[in-house]
Motif scaffolding. Structure first.
Motif, short mmCIF file in Angstrom:
data_model
loop_
_atom_site.label_atom_id
_atom_site.label_comp_id
_atom_site.label_asym_id
_atom_site.label_seq_id
_atom_site.Cartn_x
_atom_site.Cartn_y
_atom_site.Cartn_z
N ALA A 73 0.88 -1.25 0.15
CA ALA A 73 -0.19 -0.07 -0.09
C ALA A 73 0.89 1.31 0.18
CB ALA A 73 -0.77 0.01 1.21
N GLY A 74 1.92 1.39 0.95
CA GLY A 74 2.91 2.26 0.68
C GLY A 74 3.56 2.72 -0.50
N HIS A 75 3.80 1.63 -1.24
CA HIS A 75 4.42 1.77 -2.61
C HIS A 75 3.44 2.25 -3.66
CE1 HIS A 75 7.87 -0.51 -0.81
NE2 HIS A 75 8.61 -0.11 -1.90
N VAL A 76 2.36 1.62 -3.57
CA VAL A 76 1.50 2.26 -4.65
C VAL A 76 0.94 3.59 -4.23
CG1 VAL A 76 -1.08 2.14 -5.08
CG2 VAL A 76 0.12 0.18 -4.93
N ARG A 77 0.91 3.96 -2.99
CA ARG A 77 0.85 5.67 -2.60
C ARG A 77 1.74 6.32 -3.08
NH1 ARG A 77 1.55 7.93 3.12
NH2 ARG A 77 0.64 10.11 2.51
N LYS A 78 3.10 6.08 -2.78
CA LYS A 78 4.27 6.62 -3.20
C LYS A 78 4.32 6.63 -4.84
CE LYS A 78 7.15 8.25 -1.10
NZ LYS A 78 7.48 9.61 -0.64
N ALA A 79 3.89 5.52 -5.56
CA ALA A 79 3.80 5.64 -7.06
C ALA A 79 2.92 6.60 -7.45
CB ALA A 79 3.40 4.17 -7.57
N TYR A 80 1.58 6.65 -7.06
CA TYR A 80 0.73 7.63 -7.55
C TYR A 80 1.11 9.37 -7.20
CZ TYR A 80 -2.75 4.28 -8.76
OH TYR A 80 -3.48 3.47 -9.31
N GLN A 81 1.83 9.36 -6.24
CA GLN A 81 2.65 10.65 -5.93
C GLN A 81 3.40 11.19 -6.89
OE1 GLN A 81 4.08 10.62 -1.73
NE2 GLN A 81 1.97 10.86 -1.15
N ASP A 82 4.09 10.43 -7.77
CA ASP A 82 5.25 10.83 -8.66
C ASP A 82 4.61 10.54 -10.07
OD1 ASP A 82 7.32 11.59 -10.05
OD2 ASP A 82 8.43 9.73 -9.37
N PRO A 83 4.25 11.68 -10.67
CA PRO A 83 3.54 11.25 -12.27
C PRO A 83 4.55 10.73 -13.16
CG PRO A 83 4.31 13.83 -11.92
CD PRO A 83 4.62 13.00 -10.42
N GLU A 84 5.69 10.67 -12.99
CA GLU A 84 6.76 9.93 -13.83
C GLU A 84 6.84 8.47 -13.68
OE1 GLU A 84 11.26 11.01 -15.69
OE2 GLU A 84 10.79 11.74 -13.95
N THR A 85 6.20 8.09 -12.59
CA THR A 85 6.61 6.63 -12.25
C THR A 85 5.76 5.60 -12.95
OG1 THR A 85 6.56 7.37 -9.63
CG2 THR A 85 6.13 5.12 -10.21
N ALA A 86 4.56 5.84 -13.66
CA ALA A 86 4.00 4.65 -14.46
C ALA A 86 4.83 4.67 -15.93
CB ALA A 86 2.49 5.33 -14.33
N GLY A 88 7.74 5.38 -16.23
CA GLY A 88 9.03 4.92 -15.99
C GLY A 88 8.97 3.22 -15.73
N MET A 89 7.99 2.80 -15.01
CA MET A 89 8.00 1.42 -14.82
C MET A 89 7.65 0.53 -16.28
SD MET A 89 6.13 0.79 -11.20
CE MET A 89 4.72 2.01 -11.27
N ARG A 90 6.92 1.14 -17.23
CA ARG A 90 6.46 0.70 -18.38
C ARG A 90 7.72 0.72 -19.27
NH1 ARG A 90 1.82 3.76 -18.15
NH2 ARG A 90 2.75 5.32 -20.02
N THR A 91 8.50 1.90 -19.49
CA THR A 91 9.65 1.96 -20.39
C THR A 91 10.74 1.49 -19.85
OG1 THR A 91 9.93 4.35 -20.17
CG2 THR A 91 8.02 3.77 -21.74
N GLY A 92 11.10 1.81 -18.63
CA GLY A 92 12.15 1.67 -18.03
C GLY A 92 13.28 2.62 -17.77
N PHE A 93 12.68 3.79 -18.50
CA PHE A 93 13.62 5.05 -18.71
C PHE A 93 12.90 6.27 -17.79
CE2 PHE A 93 14.56 2.59 -22.60
CZ PHE A 93 15.89 2.69 -22.35
N VAL A 94 13.76 7.05 -17.06
CA VAL A 94 13.31 8.05 -16.17
C VAL A 94 14.23 9.15 -16.64
CG1 VAL A 94 11.85 6.94 -14.66
CG2 VAL A 94 14.29 7.58 -14.22
N SER A 95 13.65 10.55 -16.59
CA SER A 95 14.55 11.62 -16.69
C SER A 95 15.53 11.55 -15.43
CB SER A 95 14.22 12.98 -16.76
OG SER A 95 13.23 13.46 -15.40
N ARG A 96 16.84 12.30 -15.66
CA ARG A 96 17.70 12.51 -14.47
C ARG A 96 17.25 13.48 -13.40
NH1 ARG A 96 22.90 10.41 -14.51
NH2 ARG A 96 23.19 8.76 -16.18
N SER A 97 16.45 14.57 -13.88
CA SER A 97 16.17 15.82 -13.15
C SER A 97 15.19 15.37 -11.82
CB SER A 97 15.49 16.75 -13.76
OG SER A 97 14.47 16.29 -14.67
#
Length: 97
Positions: A73-86, A88-97
Motif C-alpha cells: 500500500a505504501g509503494h502504491v501510494r508513493k507511485a501515485y504521488q510521482d507522475p513520472e513513475t508509471a 518509468g515502470m512501463r518503459t524503464g527510462f526516467v529523466s535524470r532531473s
C-alpha cells in the motif's frame, strides 16, 4: 561491475562489495515466502512440530501478511504521488532531473 550468479541467471554486484536494490528485494521476497509457507504449514499440520504452538504460527503468519499489505500500500501510494513513475515502470527510462 556485475557478474552472473551461477545457474540462476541472476546478476549480482558482489564484485563491487554491495547489493543493489533488486538483490535486496529478491532476498527479502525469498525469505518472506519461506516464512509465510512455513507458518502456513505449521497451522495446517499441527502435529508437525508439537513444540511450536498453533497460536505462535498464526501470529507470525498474520503479522507477516499485514506487513506485506502495508508495504505494498505504501509503494502504491508513493507511485501515485510521482507522475513520472508509471511511464518509468512501463518503459524503464526516467529523466535524470
Amino acid at each position: 561491475m556485475t557478474s552472473t550468479a551461477g545457474s540462476t541467471g541472476l546478476t549480482s554486484t558482489a564484485a563491487a562489495g554491495r547489493a543493489d536494490t533488486a538483490d535486496r528485494i529478491r532476498r527479502f521476497s525469498r525469505a518472506e515466502r519461506l516464512v509465510h509457507r512455513s507458518t502456513g504449514l505449521l497451522m495446517r499440520f499441527m502435529g508437525l512440530l508439537p513444540s511450536i504452538s498453533r497460536t505462535s504460527a498464526t501470529f507470525v503468519h498474520d503479522f507477516l501478511a499485514r506487513a506485506i499489505v502495508g508495504v505494498l500500500a505504501g509503494h502504491v501510494r508513493k507511485a501515485y504521488q510521482d507522475p513520472e513513475t508509471a511511464p518509468g515502470m512501463r518503459t524503464g527510462f526516467v529523466s535524470r532531473s
